[in-house]
Design an enzyme around this catalytic site. Structure first.
Site, PDB file in Angstrom:
ATOM      1  N   ASP A   1       0.817  -1.170   0.107  1.00  0.00           N
ATOM      2  CA  ASP A   1      -0.138  -0.275   0.018  1.00  0.00           C
ATOM      3  C   ASP A   1       0.843   1.281  -0.027  1.00  0.00           C
ATOM      4  OD1 ASP A   1      -1.860  -1.616   0.146  1.00  0.00           O
ATOM      5  OD2 ASP A   1      -2.730  -1.148   2.241  1.00  0.00           O
TER       6      ASP A   1
ATOM      7  N   GLU B   1       3.894   1.507  -1.333  1.00  0.00           N
ATOM      8  CA  GLU B   1       4.548   1.841  -2.628  1.00  0.00           C
ATOM      9  C   GLU B   1       3.522   2.490  -3.392  1.00  0.00           C
ATOM     10  OE1 GLU B   1       7.567  -1.457  -3.490  1.00  0.00           O
ATOM     11  OE2 GLU B   1       5.899  -2.345  -2.548  1.00  0.00           O
TER      12      GLU B   1
ATOM     13  N   ASP C   1       0.707   4.281  -2.659  1.00  0.00           N
ATOM     14  CA  ASP C   1       0.659   5.400  -2.133  1.00  0.00           C
ATOM     15  C   ASP C   1       1.599   6.543  -2.977  1.00  0.00           C
ATOM     16  OD1 ASP C   1      -1.619   4.897  -0.697  1.00  0.00           O
ATOM     17  OD2 ASP C   1      -0.765   4.873   1.194  1.00  0.00           O
TER      18      ASP C   1
ATOM     19  N   SER D   1     -32.523  -7.736 -24.271  1.00  0.00           N
ATOM     20  CA  SER D   1     -32.652  -8.390 -22.885  1.00  0.00           C
ATOM     21  C   SER D   1     -32.698  -9.774 -23.229  1.00  0.00           C
ATOM     22  CB  SER D   1     -33.758  -7.946 -22.457  1.00  0.00           C
ATOM     23  OG  SER D   1     -34.645  -8.114 -23.508  1.00  0.00           O
ATOM     24  N   LEU D   2     -32.743 -10.672 -22.290  1.00  0.00           N
ATOM     25  CA  LEU D   2     -32.818 -12.392 -22.314  1.00  0.00           C
ATOM     26  C   LEU D   2     -33.819 -13.049 -22.340  1.00  0.00           C
ATOM     27  CD1 LEU D   2     -29.318 -12.796 -20.289  1.00  0.00           C
ATOM     28  CD2 LEU D   2     -29.734 -13.135 -22.769  1.00  0.00           C
TER      29      LEU D   2
ATOM     30  N   GLU E   1     -22.694 -18.819 -17.057  1.00  0.00           N
ATOM     31  CA  GLU E   1     -22.131 -17.572 -16.338  1.00  0.00           C
ATOM     32  C   GLU E   1     -23.267 -17.327 -15.211  1.00  0.00           C
ATOM     33  OE1 GLU E   1     -22.104 -14.210 -18.772  1.00  0.00           O
ATOM     34  OE2 GLU E   1     -20.963 -15.287 -20.168  1.00  0.00           O
TER      35      GLU E   1
ATOM     36  N   LYS F   1     -25.784 -14.981 -13.149  1.00  0.00           N
ATOM     37  CA  LYS F   1     -26.333 -13.724 -13.558  1.00  0.00           C
ATOM     38  C   LYS F   1     -26.470 -12.801 -12.130  1.00  0.00           C
ATOM     39  CE  LYS F   1     -30.900 -12.473 -15.502  1.00  0.00           C
ATOM     40  NZ  LYS F   1     -31.217 -11.367 -14.466  1.00  0.00           N
TER      41      LYS F   1
ATOM     42  N   ASP G   1     -26.914  -9.464  -9.997  1.00  0.00           N
ATOM     43  CA  ASP G   1     -28.238  -8.867  -9.996  1.00  0.00           C
ATOM     44  C   ASP G   1     -27.818  -7.280  -9.387  1.00  0.00           C
ATOM     45  OD1 ASP G   1     -30.970  -8.198  -9.683  1.00  0.00           O
ATOM     46  OD2 ASP G   1     -31.291  -9.450  -7.977  1.00  0.00           O
TER      47      ASP G   1
ATOM     48  N   ARG H   1     -28.422   1.096 -18.944  1.00  0.00           N
ATOM     49  CA  ARG H   1     -29.036   0.467 -20.257  1.00  0.00           C
ATOM     50  C   ARG H   1     -30.336   1.298 -20.896  1.00  0.00           C
ATOM     51  NH1 ARG H   1     -33.268  -2.608 -21.094  1.00  0.00           N
ATOM     52  NH2 ARG H   1     -32.812  -4.361 -22.841  1.00  0.00           N
TER      53      ARG H   1
ATOM     54  N   GLU I   1     -22.347  -5.631 -15.656  1.00  0.00           N
ATOM     55  CA  GLU I   1     -23.483  -5.594 -14.599  1.00  0.00           C
ATOM     56  C   GLU I   1     -22.556  -4.759 -13.321  1.00  0.00           C
ATOM     57  OE1 GLU I   1     -26.218  -6.331 -15.105  1.00  0.00           O
ATOM     58  OE2 GLU I   1     -27.267  -6.361 -13.299  1.00  0.00           O
TER      59      GLU I   1
ATOM     60  N   TYR J   1     -19.317  -8.722 -19.128  1.00  0.00           N
ATOM     61  CA  TYR J   1     -19.507 -10.003 -19.605  1.00  0.00           C
ATOM     62  C   TYR J   1     -19.646 -10.437 -20.988  1.00  0.00           C
ATOM     63  CZ  TYR J   1     -24.068  -8.114 -18.831  1.00  0.00           C
ATOM     64  OH  TYR J   1     -25.283  -7.308 -18.772  1.00  0.00           O
TER      65      TYR J   1
ATOM     66  N   LYS K   1     -24.783 -19.252 -23.063  1.00  0.00           N
ATOM     67  CA  LYS K   1     -24.723 -18.687 -24.220  1.00  0.00           C
ATOM     68  C   LYS K   1     -24.167 -19.869 -25.070  1.00  0.00           C
ATOM     69  CE  LYS K   1     -23.564 -13.947 -22.489  1.00  0.00           C
ATOM     70  NZ  LYS K   1     -22.392 -13.547 -22.159  1.00  0.00           N
TER      71      LYS K   1
ATOM     72  N   LYS L   1     -33.525 -18.142 -13.959  1.00  0.00           N
ATOM     73  CA  LYS L   1     -33.687 -17.428 -13.171  1.00  0.00           C
ATOM     74  C   LYS L   1     -34.054 -18.597 -11.687  1.00  0.00           C
ATOM     75  CE  LYS L   1     -35.266 -13.520 -12.905  1.00  0.00           C
ATOM     76  NZ  LYS L   1     -34.945 -12.228 -12.336  1.00  0.00           N
TER      77      LYS L   1
ATOM     78  N   CYS M   1     -48.002  -3.508  27.459  1.00  0.00           N
ATOM     79  CA  CYS M   1     -47.785  -4.588  27.218  1.00  0.00           C
ATOM     80  C   CYS M   1     -48.836  -5.512  26.654  1.00  0.00           C
ATOM     81  CB  CYS M   1     -47.200  -5.527  28.302  1.00  0.00           C
ATOM     82  SG  CYS M   1     -46.960  -7.082  28.188  1.00  0.00           S
TER      83      CYS M   1
ATOM     84  N   CYS N   1     -49.820  -8.235  29.137  1.00  0.00           N
ATOM     85  CA  CYS N   1     -50.376  -8.182  30.516  1.00  0.00           C
ATOM     86  C   CYS N   1     -51.041  -6.629  30.830  1.00  0.00           C
ATOM     87  CB  CYS N   1     -49.356  -8.293  31.684  1.00  0.00           C
ATOM     88  SG  CYS N   1     -47.952  -7.182  31.581  1.00  0.00           S
TER      89      CYS N   1
ATOM     90  N   CYS O   1     -41.506  -4.866  28.904  1.00  0.00           N
ATOM     91  CA  CYS O   1     -42.472  -5.090  29.933  1.00  0.00           C
ATOM     92  C   CYS O   1     -41.699  -5.471  31.016  1.00  0.00           C
ATOM     93  CB  CYS O   1     -43.591  -6.047  29.448  1.00  0.00           C
ATOM     94  SG  CYS O   1     -44.600  -6.521  30.769  1.00  0.00           S
TER      95      CYS O   1
ATOM     96  N   CYS P   1     -46.345 -11.415  33.931  1.00  0.00           N
ATOM     97  CA  CYS P   1     -46.768 -11.301  32.565  1.00  0.00           C
ATOM     98  C   CYS P   1     -47.115 -12.600  32.066  1.00  0.00           C
ATOM     99  CB  CYS P   1     -46.012 -10.281  31.996  1.00  0.00           C
ATOM    100  SG  CYS P   1     -46.230 -10.079  29.975  1.00  0.00           S
TER     101      CYS P   1
HETATM  102 ZN   LIG Z   1     -46.301  -8.114  30.129  1.00  0.00          ZN
END
Ligand SMILES: [Zn+2]
Length: 658
Positions: free
Chosen positions: A34, A36, A38, A82-83, A111, A113, A115, A134, A168, A216, A280, A304, A396, A399, A412, A418
């Site tokens: 890190d 180096e 920097d 779209s697929l 692959e 998919k 989300d 898109r 994605e 992809y 594919k 899916k 409560c 009770c 409570c 209770c």
């Molecule tokens: Zn109670």
């Protein structure tokens, strides 16, 4: 340095940083420290300052530039398709067979998919020119300034012609968690987090979200033809795009199905939301022959998985009282199918959680359920005109006592009177990790409370078989079984007894630690706060809860009642074992004839030993049963003492007689 030299040095630095960034962010295998990194970065920043020039592909632009006033439209050079989708293996098989009929020797790439949010990236002369969403497939939004902050998107690539790739935008679940830890406005889910970050007019906000773009496909490339998806994949990788970790080809449905099932099974362990797989056709010339329908390509399909996260209507919130008096809000939902089960209720944790997530009744909320986890509400999807605030309960629900606020929770405090609290406490008392009274379910406890006036855990020990037979569904066999189970529970181990008391915040682990430290109930009852806090895992709140519990005169009565009912706690010292193996590091291996592995481990631990699973030079000895493998070999290599099971039994006898 003159201007020209500065510029050329800046370009060199950009090349170096780009290379190291790719290794670090996309490949996860850093090649410099890190510090180096920097140094290179600071040098570049300094040159940019001196020259007053920031090159368009400079990594210093990653932090995000000025706030935009709006998004410009971006017309895609090539429409983003779209697929075709399917949700079961029958449809998938039909699709595969259909292609195989038309294409001889068809091979398919498979692959994940992901989300998130689909992004199109355009490069010219090796530099990132534009990034766009898109949109409707032909027109999207220009989000170049936002996407430039995403560290896995190369600002500079080796290929010099025009190139358009599609990927994605995602936020990893670990980054989401990290972000939410300190965020004043927590993000509801990873998918929304990405859209919110990229479609944010302030690129600095995008930068804070730590997104990634997994590329992809190549939508367009100038002066180059690829033979296959595999060749595209290699090209993308060479040009430092983040691509899926693995690339595999499949030709028969059976192995495709196996792989899809495997991905589906393991998707919960992935750090990225995955809602399916994409299949594919590998051969690009064959793809051209198959062509497109009005909506999607004929050579690809998305499978899916059953959803784990959906939005549904929150109809109402009901409040439940638990054994410690804590009030938990439960959301009543319009039923939804999630990960193969119908979800009707979900937890909202506490009133503070409702406020934080701004949940209202008659609103649509995101619900998530993954394997074996209680469904949880993540946040509001959208409000309706009927949406109303959820009122903080005053009384409560069981009770009617006035509730007390403590942090984000409501309590409570009518601990001993209770109904719901008492029933939940008895159920807890009887549970497996506590007194382990087999067959005493929550439902039975409820019937006992109502019909047999079982109002305290000690009342269980006064029950007779005749009384139990009065309960619905109780025949001789069932009643006898429960009476016997209650009788057996009269000699609990000290740690299980502590756990069974149901002291707020004291789980099984803390109970074990307390038992080990205080040895018997008397010591624990009179433990000082300092003594309690000297235990590693006991904090102030837990210590206070313990002291509070034993200070209450009702606890005294309860414990006396239990003792009077014949409960005899097995104190730590009276377990019949010497501490002859104190501090010894022992490894068990192979099949043991006379002991279960777990049983022997417990016994050795009681004798003070530390049973571990790996052999090292610090191991004191190993016990090798039948078919012992690599651990035995290792022990011999390291000159660690080895006992056969027979030898070990002899040693145990010897130790116990001491
Ligand atoms: Zn109670």
């Amino acid at each position: 340095m003159n201007d020209k030299q500065i510029l050329s040095h800046m370009n060199e630095l950009i090349d170096q940083i780009t290379h190291h960034n790719y290794n670090y962010y996309s490949l996860d295998t850093p090649t410099i420290s890190d510090a180096e990194w920097d140094k290179l970065y600071d040098e570049l920043m300094n040159l940019e300052k001196i020259s007053g020039t920031v090159l368009s592909n400079s990594p210093t632009k990653r932090v995000g530039g000025d706030i935009l006033t709006g998004f410009k439209k971006h017309t895609h050079k090539i429409n983003l398709y779209s697929l075709n989708k399917c949700t079961n293996f029958k449809e998938l098989e039909e699709w595969v067979n259909d292609i195989k009929e038309k294409v001889s020797d068809a091979k398919f790439s498979l692959e994940h998919k992901y989300d998130g949010l689909t992004i199109s990236l355009t490069y010219k002369n090796g530099k990132l020119l534009t990034a766009a969403t898109r949109g409707n497939g032909s027109i999207g939004e220009n989000v170049t300034e936002q996407v430039k902050t995403i560290k896995t998107v190369p600002l500079k690539i080796d290929f010099e012609g025009e190139l358009i790739v599609q990927g994605e935008g995602i936020m990893s679940l670990s980054n989401l968690k990290k972000y939410n830890k300190t965020a004043t406005d927590p993000l509801k889910n990873a998918r929304n987090a990405v859209a919110g970050a990229i479609r944010n007019l302030d690129p600095k906000v995008t930068a804070t979200r730590n997104l990634d773009v997994i590329v992809y496909t190549i939508s367009y490339i100038e002066g180059k033809n690829f033979v296959s998806q595999q060749e595209e994949y290699e090209f993308l990788k060479q040009n430092r795009f983040l691509v899926a970790k693995e690339f595999n080809l499949y030709s028969d449905f059976k192995s495709i199905k196996k792989q899809v099932e495997l991905i589906g099974k393991n998707k919960g362990e992935l750090d990225i939301l995955t809602d399916g797989v994409v299949l594919k056709l590998n051969d690009i010339a064959e793809r051209t022959d198959l062509g497109y329908t009005a909506k999607f390509p004929r050579w690809a399909i998305a499978y899916k998985f059953a959803a784990e996260e959906l939005s549904t209507k929150l109809k109402d919130v009901v409040w439940q009282v638990g054994r410690t008096g804590k009030i938990t809000p439960i959301a009543i939902l319009e039923p939804v199918e999630l990960a193969g089960a119908t979800v009707r209720r979900a937890t909202l944790n506490n009133y503070g959680d409702i406020l934080r997530k701004q949940i209202k009744t008659h609103s649509y909320v995101f619900v998530r359920r993954s394997n074996e986890v209680i469904p949880e509400i993540l946040g509001v999807a959208r409000l309706t005109p009927q949406s109303t605030d959820i009122q903080k309960p005053i009384h409560c629900p069981s009770c009617g006592s006035i509730l007390v606020e403590d942090g984000a929770n409501l309590f409570c405090r009518n601990f001993y009177d209770c109904e719901e609290q008492i029933k939940d406490r008895i159920t807890h008392f009887a549970s497996r990790d506590a007194m382990n009274i087999e067959g005493l379910s929550g439902k039975t406890v409820e019937a006992m409370y109502e019909k047999l006036r079982v109002k305290s855990v000690s009342d269980l020990y006064q029950l007779t078989k005749e009384e139990l037979l009065k309960l619905e569904g109780f025949k001789d066999k069932k009643a006898t079984k429960i009476i016997k189970a209650i009788e057996i529970s009269k000699t609990p181990e000290f740690n299980k007894f502590i756990y069974s008391l149901g002291i707020s915040g004291i789980g099984t682990k803390a109970s074990k630690d307390l038992a080990k430290k205080f040895k018997n109930l008397n010591n624990l009852m009179f433990a000082t706060k300092e003594e309690l806090l000297s235990l590693h895992d006991v904090g102030t709140i837990m210590a206070d809860n313990i002291i509070e519990f034993f200070k209450n005169p009702v606890s005294d009565w309860l414990i006396n009642d239990l003792k009077f009912s014949g409960i005899v706690i097995k104190e730590e010292e009276e377990t019949g074992h010497s501490k002859a193996l104190w501090g010894k590091k022992i490894v068990l291996t192979g099949t043991l004839e006379n002991f279960g592995r777990k049983e022997l481990t417990e016994m050795l631990e009681k004798m003070g030993a530390n049973v571990t699973s790996t052999v090292s030079k610090n191991t004191d000895f190993i016990v090798a049963g039948e078919n012992a493998g690599s651990k035995l070999t290792k022990a011999k290599e390291l000159n660690v003492k080895v006992y056969t099971e027979k030898e070990f039994i002899e040693k145990l006898k010897e130790l116990k007689s001491k």
